[in-house]
Design a protein around this motif. Structure first.
Motif, mmCIF file in Angstrom:
data_model
loop_
_atom_site.group_PDB
_atom_site.id
_atom_site.type_symbol
_atom_site.label_atom_id
_atom_site.label_comp_id
_atom_site.label_asym_id
_atom_site.label_seq_id
_atom_site.Cartn_x
_atom_site.Cartn_y
_atom_site.Cartn_z
ATOM 1 N N GLY A 41 59.217 56.067 53.334
ATOM 2 C CA GLY A 41 60.894 57.330 52.350
ATOM 3 C C GLY A 41 61.040 56.371 51.110
ATOM 4 O O GLY A 41 61.875 57.241 50.258
ATOM 5 N N TYR A 42 60.220 55.200 49.878
ATOM 6 C CA TYR A 42 60.290 55.591 49.665
ATOM 7 C C TYR A 42 58.859 55.810 48.154
ATOM 8 O O TYR A 42 57.851 56.131 48.903
ATOM 9 C CB TYR A 42 60.413 53.935 48.775
ATOM 10 C CG TYR A 42 61.492 53.617 49.049
ATOM 11 C CD1 TYR A 42 62.874 53.888 48.741
ATOM 12 C CD2 TYR A 42 61.363 53.178 50.963
ATOM 13 C CE1 TYR A 42 64.387 53.617 49.263
ATOM 14 C CE2 TYR A 42 62.994 53.191 51.705
ATOM 15 C CZ TYR A 42 64.268 53.451 50.082
ATOM 16 O OH TYR A 42 65.227 52.477 51.364
ATOM 17 N N GLY A 43 58.807 56.094 46.642
ATOM 18 C CA GLY A 43 58.120 56.104 46.344
ATOM 19 C C GLY A 43 57.653 57.791 46.396
ATOM 20 O O GLY A 43 58.162 58.884 46.326
ATOM 21 N N GLN A 44 55.861 57.511 46.874
ATOM 22 C CA GLN A 44 55.431 59.467 47.830
ATOM 23 C C GLN A 44 55.218 59.272 48.743
ATOM 24 O O GLN A 44 54.878 59.626 49.354
ATOM 25 C CB GLN A 44 53.866 59.418 46.682
ATOM 26 C CG GLN A 44 54.491 59.759 44.642
ATOM 27 C CD GLN A 44 53.414 59.569 44.519
ATOM 28 O OE1 GLN A 44 52.818 58.831 43.057
ATOM 29 N NE2 GLN A 44 51.619 60.323 44.199
ATOM 30 N N SER A 96 59.691 51.792 44.244
ATOM 31 C CA SER A 96 58.148 51.598 44.175
ATOM 32 C C SER A 96 57.443 50.806 44.241
ATOM 33 O O SER A 96 57.375 50.296 43.280
ATOM 34 C CB SER A 96 57.937 53.310 43.658
ATOM 35 O OG SER A 96 57.715 53.000 42.724
ATOM 36 N N SER A 97 55.600 51.080 43.938
ATOM 37 C CA SER A 97 54.856 50.636 44.136
ATOM 38 C C SER A 97 54.421 50.136 42.501
ATOM 39 O O SER A 97 54.017 49.804 42.103
ATOM 40 C CB SER A 97 53.607 50.643 44.950
ATOM 41 O OG SER A 97 53.034 52.063 44.115
ATOM 42 N N VAL A 149 43.861 43.403 45.482
ATOM 43 C CA VAL A 149 45.960 43.937 46.304
ATOM 44 C C VAL A 149 45.656 45.564 46.682
ATOM 45 O O VAL A 149 45.660 46.515 45.596
ATOM 46 C CB VAL A 149 46.100 43.500 44.358
ATOM 47 C CG1 VAL A 149 47.935 43.853 44.915
ATOM 48 C CG2 VAL A 149 45.893 42.915 43.748
ATOM 49 N N TYR A 150 46.711 45.785 47.194
ATOM 50 C CA TYR A 150 47.060 47.223 47.965
ATOM 51 C C TYR A 150 48.600 46.627 47.709
ATOM 52 O O TYR A 150 49.508 46.425 48.735
ATOM 53 C CB TYR A 150 47.249 47.165 49.387
ATOM 54 C CG TYR A 150 45.208 46.942 49.789
ATOM 55 C CD1 TYR A 150 44.826 48.563 50.112
ATOM 56 C CD2 TYR A 150 44.954 45.733 49.714
ATOM 57 C CE1 TYR A 150 43.120 48.367 50.752
ATOM 58 C CE2 TYR A 150 43.712 45.930 49.787
ATOM 59 C CZ TYR A 150 42.523 47.778 50.521
ATOM 60 O OH TYR A 150 41.137 47.600 51.082
ATOM 61 N N ALA A 151 49.571 47.517 46.877
ATOM 62 C CA ALA A 151 50.996 47.477 46.504
ATOM 63 C C ALA A 151 51.361 48.899 47.018
ATOM 64 O O ALA A 151 51.193 50.496 46.849
ATOM 65 C CB ALA A 151 50.969 47.748 44.701
ATOM 66 N N LEU A 152 51.976 48.989 48.145
ATOM 67 C CA LEU A 152 52.294 50.156 48.667
ATOM 68 C C LEU A 152 54.020 50.436 48.931
ATOM 69 O O LEU A 152 54.481 49.705 48.172
ATOM 70 C CB LEU A 152 52.260 49.368 50.581
ATOM 71 C CG LEU A 152 51.356 48.950 51.050
ATOM 72 C CD1 LEU A 152 50.632 48.586 50.937
ATOM 73 C CD2 LEU A 152 52.114 49.139 52.616
ATOM 74 N N TYR A 164 49.642 54.350 48.135
ATOM 75 C CA TYR A 164 49.358 52.960 47.233
ATOM 76 C C TYR A 164 48.791 52.663 46.349
ATOM 77 O O TYR A 164 48.069 53.779 45.646
ATOM 78 C CB TYR A 164 48.452 51.848 48.314
ATOM 79 C CG TYR A 164 47.225 52.604 49.186
ATOM 80 C CD1 TYR A 164 46.617 51.892 48.710
ATOM 81 C CD2 TYR A 164 47.366 53.465 49.919
ATOM 82 C CE1 TYR A 164 44.994 51.786 49.191
ATOM 83 C CE2 TYR A 164 45.790 53.829 50.027
ATOM 84 C CZ TYR A 164 44.888 53.009 49.663
ATOM 85 O OH TYR A 164 43.687 53.611 50.174
ATOM 86 N N LEU A 165 48.973 51.564 45.747
ATOM 87 C CA LEU A 165 48.396 51.086 44.319
ATOM 88 C C LEU A 165 46.739 50.467 45.013
ATOM 89 O O LEU A 165 47.149 49.586 45.680
ATOM 90 C CB LEU A 165 48.921 51.429 44.169
ATOM 91 C CG LEU A 165 49.679 52.392 43.263
ATOM 92 C CD1 LEU A 165 50.854 51.707 41.553
ATOM 93 C CD2 LEU A 165 49.449 53.956 42.353
#
Length: 552
Positions: A58-61, A34-35, A51-54, A16-17
Motif C-alpha cells: 500500500g506504500y511506495g509502488q 517507501s523504500s 539487501v532487500y528494501a521493501l 523492492y530495492l
C-alpha cells in the motif's frame, strides 16, 4: 548499484530495492514512507549483505494488502513480508525495520522464528492506552484534494512537523524534537510517499499504534537488537520495556553514530546462504508491473490483459506515466495485451541520456522494450507527446508496428515552437515551504483552462472547465512522479516535425483528436494523405480513444 524490482505475490505485486551480495537482509521503512528513505541503510549494508528494501504493501509502488479488510493489523503486514521471502527464494534471512517497520519485522519474526536468523529494530513504539487513543484520533487525518491545491502544502507541512514535534500535531515548545530538518529533496520524497499511499496513508500507522509490541516481545524467540538514538521520539520508550525478552539486546545510541551503530548491529557470522538472483516477473493476466533494462536505460512497464491477445502499445503524454491511461487500459485490456511503458524521464522510468534528447531516442527506447518483451505487429497508440513517439517508432521500426493511432499530434510553426520552448517549463525543484507543489498543481489546472497555459487571456482561453479536485490530484501526482526530468519528453515533442514524419510513415496511420483538444486543428491539417487519415473523436457518440484503436 541499487536495482529496482517487482515480485508477484498472491493478490498483487510488491516493489523492492535490491543491492549488494551475500547473506540476505530484509529492511522495512517507517510510515508513511517507501523504500527510497532506506537508501542510507542500503548503501552501508550492501557492503556485507544482499539487501532487500521493501515498499510496505500500500506504500511506495507496492499494491495494497489483499487481506486484512478496511483496518489491517501489523500481523497482516508481517505475513506479507514472509510471502515476499517465499517469492524471492529466501529460506532464512535477517530482518530489520525502523518505527512502523520495526513492528512489522517483529510480527514476522514472531510468526516465523525458524526463518528469521536475526531481528534488528530501530525504534519501537510502546504506547500507553491514552497515547494510543489520542494518536488514533489525531495522527492520520485524511488528505482531501481541494480545488486550489492547498492540500498539497498541508501534506508538506505535516511532514515538516513530523521532524519538528512529537507527535506532529502538538506544536508546543516541550514537544520539540532534537532533529535537523531533512534535505529538501528528502522531504519532497517523503511527502510524495504520503500522497501516493493507497488507499489511505494512515493505514499502517494506525496498525502500528494498535499493535501490542510488549506481548510480541514476550513471544520473541529470535536473536534481536533494539536500538534508538537520543533524538528519536521513541528513545524514551526504551525505558518502557519492562518485559522479559531474553533473546533481545537493548542499546541507546548517540545521534552522531546512529547509522554506524545500526550497521554494526547486524551479525555477520550467522552462516546464512547467499541470496539467489531476483526471480523474473511473468505476466499471466490482470495487471503486472515490471522493469525492462535496455541500452537506453531502465523502463518501467505496465502489462494488462491476456498475454495471448493482440498486442497494443500505449504511449502516454507528458507529463505522466502509464497510469495516466488507467481507464483506457481497463477498456482495451478486455481484448488486447496492453503494454504501457513510462517514457524516459517520466513516471518510474530512468531519465534519458544527454541534456537534449529527441523523439528518435524515446522511440528507440520503446522499440527496445518491445524487442525485450518479444512483441511485434503491435498497434501503437499515443497521446500528444506519446503520439509523436508512436509515429516515430512506426517510421523507425515498421517490423514492430502494424498500425498507428496518433491522438492529438503537435504541429507547430517556428514562432509558436520558440515561444513554447522558452516559456512552457516550470521548476520542479523542491522549495522550503512546498511552493513547488502548488506550482505543479496550478500549472496542470491552467493547462485545462488556457493554451498555452502561461498566456492567460480571453483569446487563449480553452472551452473547458478544470477537472474535479480528485481527478486533478491524480494528474498532478503523475506530474510529481516525473519531477525535473519531465521537460525532456515535452521539449522533444515541441521539436518534432510531425508533418515530415507523417509523410515518411509506411504503416496505416489514424490521426484523431477531440474538438476541445488544443492540437486538434493541426492534427487535421497534416492528415488525409496516403496511408494517413483523420477522424474527430466524439465521446458522446462513443468515438473515444478505445474506439479509435479498434478502428485501426
Amino acid at each position: 548499484m541499487i536495482e529496482r524490482h517487482y515480485v508477484s505475490l498472491p493478490g498483487g505485486q510488491l516493489h523492492y530495492l535490491r543491492a549488494g551480495a551475500g547473506a540476505p537482509v530484509i529492511v522495512l521503512h517507517s510510515s508513511p514512507m517507501s523504500s527510497a528513505c532506506m537508501t542510507p541503510w542500503i548503501e552501508r549494508l550492501a557492503a556485507s549483505f544482499t539487501v532487500y528494501a521493501l515498499d510496505t504493501a500500500g506504500y511506495g509502488q507496492s499494491d495494497p494488502l489483499p487481506y486484512g479488510g478496511a483496518d489491517p493489523e501489523i500481523a497482516d503486514y508481517g505475513r506479507r513480508v514472509l510471502e515476499f521471502a517465499d517469492a524471492v527464494g529466501l529460506e532464512r534471512f535477517m530482518l530489520a525495520g525502523t518505527h512502523t517497520g520495526s513492528k512489522i519485522a517483529l510480527s514476522a519474526a514472531v510468526q516465523a522464528p525458524e526463518r528469521v536468523a536475526q531481528l534488528v529494530m530501530d525504534g519501537l513504539g510502546l504506547y500507553t492506552v491514552e497515547e494510543m487513543a489520542e494518536q488514533l484520533e489525531h495522527y492520520t487525518p485524511p488528505i482531501e484534494p481541494v480545488w486550489h491545491g492547498g492540500h498539497l502544502t498541508e501534506a508538506w507541512h505535516r511532514m515538516r512537523n513530523m521532524w519538528t514535534f512529537w507527535p506532529w500535531y502538538r506544536q508546543e515548545a516541550g514537544r520539540r524534537l532534537d532533529e535537523s530538518m531533512p534535505a529538501l529533496a528528502d522531504l519532497h520524497q517523503m511527502t510524495f510517499d504520503m500522497l501516493r499511499a493507497r488507499p489511505d496513508w494512515g493505514l499502517a500507522y494506525r496498525a502500528a499504534f494498535r499493535y501490542d509490541a510488549r506481548a510480541a516481545l514476550r513471544d520473541l524467540r529470535v536473536p534481536a537488537v533494539l536500538l534508538a538514538k537520543h533524538a528519536d521520539p521513541l528513545h524514551e520508550h526504551l525505558d518502557r520495556l519492562r518485559v522479559e525478552a531474553p533473546t533481545m539486546e537493548v542499546r541507546s545510541v548517540d545521534n552522531a553514530t546512529h547509522l554506524d551503530d545500526l550497521v554494526a548491529a547486524f551479525d555477520r557470522g550467522l552462516g546464512l546462504a547467499d541470496a539467489p538472483p531476483p526471480p523474473p516477473v511473468e505476466h499471466r493476466g490482470g495487471t503486472t508491473r515490471t522493469y525492462v533494462r535496455t541500452e537506453h536505460g531502465v523502463s518501467h512497464v505496465r502489462l494488462d490483459g491476456d498475454p495471448a491477445a493482440p498486442p497494443l502499445l500505449l504511449v502516454h503524454g507528458s507529463p505522466g506515466s502509464a497510469d495516466s491511461f488507467e481507464a483506457l487500459i481497463g477498456e482495451l485490456a478486455r481484448d488486447h495485451l496492453v503494454v504501457s511503458p513510462d517514457t524516459l524521464g517520466n513516471g518510474y522510468s530512468s531519465a534519458p541520456r544527454g541534456e537534449d534528447p529527441r523523439i528518435e531516442e524515446f522511440a528507440a527506447a520503446g522499440a527496445a522494450v518491445l524487442d525485450a518483451l518479444g512483441l511485434a505487429g503491435v498497434t501503437a497508440y499515443g497521446s500528444h507527446t506519446g503520439a509523436c513517439i508512436a509515429l516515430e517508432l512506426a517510421c523507425q521500426r515498421p517490423d514492430l508496428v502494424a498500425s498507428v493511432v496518433a491522438d492529438g499530434l503537435p504541429v507547430l510553426g517556428e514562432e509558436e515552437r520558440a515561444d513554447l520552448l522558452e516559456n512552457y517549463f516550470i521548476s520542479m525543484e523542491p522549495e522550503r515551504h512546498g511552493e513547488h507543489l502548488l506550482r505543479a498543481w496550478h500549472t496542470i489546472r491552467d493547462v485545462q483552462l488556457f493554451w498555452p497555459w502561461y498566456r492567460q487571456t480571453a483569446a487563449t482561453a480553452r472551452p473547458t472547465a478544470p477537472s474535479q479536485p480528485a481527478h486533478l490530484h491524480r494528474l498532478v501526482m503523475e506530474f510529481l512522479k516525473s519531477g525535473p526530468t519531465y521537460r525532456h519528453s515535452y521539449r522533444a515533442a515541441f521539436l518534432f516535425d510531425s508533418r515530415e514524419r507523417l509523410a515518411a510513415v509506411s504503416v496505416p496511420t489514424l490521426v484523431c483528436a477531440a474538438p476541445e483538444d488544443m492540437l486538434r486543428k493541426g492534427s487535421e491539417e497534416v492528415s488525409g494523405e496516403g496511408r494517413v487519415r483523420f477522424v474527430e473523436l466524439d465521446h458522446a457518440a462513443g468515438r473515444d480513444a478505445a474506439w479509435a484503436v479498434r478502428q485501426a
